[in-house]
Scaffold this active site. Structure first.
Site, short mmCIF file in Angstrom:
data_model
loop_
_atom_site.label_atom_id
_atom_site.label_comp_id
_atom_site.label_asym_id
_atom_site.label_seq_id
_atom_site.Cartn_x
_atom_site.Cartn_y
_atom_site.Cartn_z
N ASP A 135 -13.08 1.51 3.44
CA ASP A 135 -12.29 2.22 4.45
C ASP A 135 -12.89 2.01 5.84
O ASP A 135 -12.74 2.87 6.72
CB ASP A 135 -12.19 3.72 4.14
CG ASP A 135 -10.77 4.26 4.41
OD1 ASP A 135 -9.95 3.51 4.96
OD2 ASP A 135 -10.52 5.43 4.08
N LYS A 161 0.87 -1.18 0.00
CA LYS A 161 0.00 0.00 0.00
C LYS A 161 0.90 1.22 0.00
O LYS A 161 1.86 1.27 0.77
CB LYS A 161 -0.87 -0.02 1.26
CG LYS A 161 -1.53 1.31 1.64
CD LYS A 161 -2.80 1.58 0.85
CE LYS A 161 -3.44 2.91 1.23
NZ LYS A 161 -4.01 2.99 2.56
ZN LIG Z 1 -7.87 3.55 4.10
#
Ligand SMILES: [Zn+2]
Length: 432
Positions: free
Chosen positions: A352, A219
């Site tokens: 998220d 990420k």
């Molecule tokens: Zn995130």
């Protein structure tokens, strides 16, 4: 204590432990999976075509689906276990490609500094269960401190705790002072986030390091973000060269790259660099859309969180410097992502979750549909598309022979009443 009493206590203990071992044997026998499980699905949604088939039989052996077809044609034998769902719609288990299971909405901003890594990991254990029970049998966890996500994944895989299949990134790579650094504390604390790396050599080393400690994917923070201090979501952070170096390193080592990106230039550069997905994409514009379509980059929008976050900002003591950014970015994201949907970018489902409570993940579907996807496209984003993004199309994303028996059933919209992961029943409200 007199000897006689002691002996009685001892006898009781022995008897009790004998009883316990009987119970555990009995459980083993009753839990011992018979040869096959047959799910009778009143309706089965073929996520690839959008067709709904009636009265289907899904035959499961061990953790895999072995056949799918009309129930009337399923040859049943003794020992088969039937799970009858005549009034339900059966779907493949869902995938959320953007979670933070070790995070919690009450710990945003300065609150986060008081949470230890072991505590965050245990929060993750709770959130893993809640997420699985909500019908998400796979998640891609994109950012966690101290490799708490690696520990969580391994505990789930070992059967120690219930949870979805996890692909994890470990700490997110980011520039010094960027969205993925620790900018809440002043200089004298010398606080730097674990994923901070600058320059081509620096990012190569960091990518290798997170893989060393268990990351399934990388990420990165390509642009500034909302829930960080002192940075601008629209500004690019990693350079094109740095991102190219990360992608080359990751892909060579068999890992995909997810790029957090709000600003248009950061999205464009990340896609050009070859990342596999753009997370959020709030200020996506036509040039970025064209680049993403050219490279086949997935967009993982995370839109429902805005509603919840702004509604609960006061009770969660969200600091003003975050609130100001959230109020600007979140509505803009909806406009721009709606335009990206209409332009036909590839979309994978993400939430998220951590910015809002885990388990509410399915709320994202309604926002996606409101912004222009058809209900089938929204479901595909969380099944076939997410499976493709994760590189797991051979195992997850549809109810088909050869895939893992990750299966859910619903009757109303967004109400998951049955969850099976790898042939093991997680929940069945229909049996109540
Ligand atoms: Zn995130």
């Amino acid at each position: 204590m007199k000897e006689r009493e002691l002996r009685r206590v001892l006898t009781t203990l022995v008897l009790f432990s004998g009883l316990l071992s009987c119970i555990s044997t009995a459980q083993e026998t009753s839990d011992h999976r018979p040869n096959r499980i047959i799910i009778h699905a009143g309706k089965l949604l073929e996520v690839k075509t959008g067709k709904t088939l009636s009265d289907q039989g899904v035959v499961i052996e061990g953790d895999k689906i072995v056949s799918v077809g009309p129930m009337a044609q399923v040859q049943r034998s003794t020992g088969d276990r039937l799970t009858d769902l005549p009034n339900a719609t059966v779907l493949p288990g869902l995938t959320d490609a953007h979670t933070h299971l070790t995070g919690d909405p009450r710990n945003i901003g300065y609150q986060s500094l008081g949470i230890s890594i072991p505590r965050a990991t245990l929060t993750g254990a709770r959130n893993a269960r809640v997420t699985l029970e909500a019908g998400f049998t796979t998640v891609r966890n994109v950012g966690a401190e101290g490799y708490s996500d690696v520990a969580l994944r391994d505990a789930i895989d070992a059967g120690d705790i219930p949870g979805p299949r996890m692909l994890v990134s470990g700490p997110a790579l980011g520039i010094t002072g960027g969205h993925c650094d620790e900018d809440l504390l002043p200089f004298e604390y010398h606080a730097t986030a674990e994923g901070v790396a600058d320059g081509v050599e620096g990012v190569q080393h960091k990518a290798r390091e997170v893989i060393q400690y268990g990351a399934d994917l990388i990420k990165i923070c390509a642009t500034g973000g909302v829930l960080s201090k002192g940075d601008n979501p629209q500004a690019s952070q990693y350079t094109l060269e740095e991102m190219k170096a990360i992608v080359a390193e990751a892909h060579r080592l068999g890992r995909k790259v997810a790029a957090h990106a709000h600003g248009a230039q950061g999205i464009l550069w990340a896609s050009q660099a070859g990342v596999d997905s753009i997370e959020h994409g709030s200020y996506i514009d036509d040039a970025a859309i064209a680049e993403m379509k050219k490279h086949g980059t997935y967009l993982v929008p995370t839109l429902y969180l805005g509603d919840w976050f702004l509604e609960h900002a006061t009770e969660n003591r969200v600091p003003d410097f975050l609130l100001v950014k959230a109020k600007a970015v979140m509505p803009a994201a909806r406009r721009n992502v709606a335009h990206a949907f209409a332009s036909g970018v590839k979309v994978a489902f993400g939430t998220d979750a951590a910015v809002y409570p885990h388990g509410l993940n399915a709320h994202e579907f309604a926002v996606m549909v409101k912004l222009g996807l058809t209900p089938l496209q929204a479901i595909q984003a969380a099944t076939v598309n997410a499976a493709d993004l994760l590189g797991r199309s051979d195992k997850i994303g549809s109810v088909e022979p050869g895939k893992w028996a990750d299966i859910i059933a619903v009757d109303g919209e967004e109400r998951v009443k049955f969850v099976m992961k790898g042939g093991t029943m997680v929940k069945n409200d229909y049996a109540k």
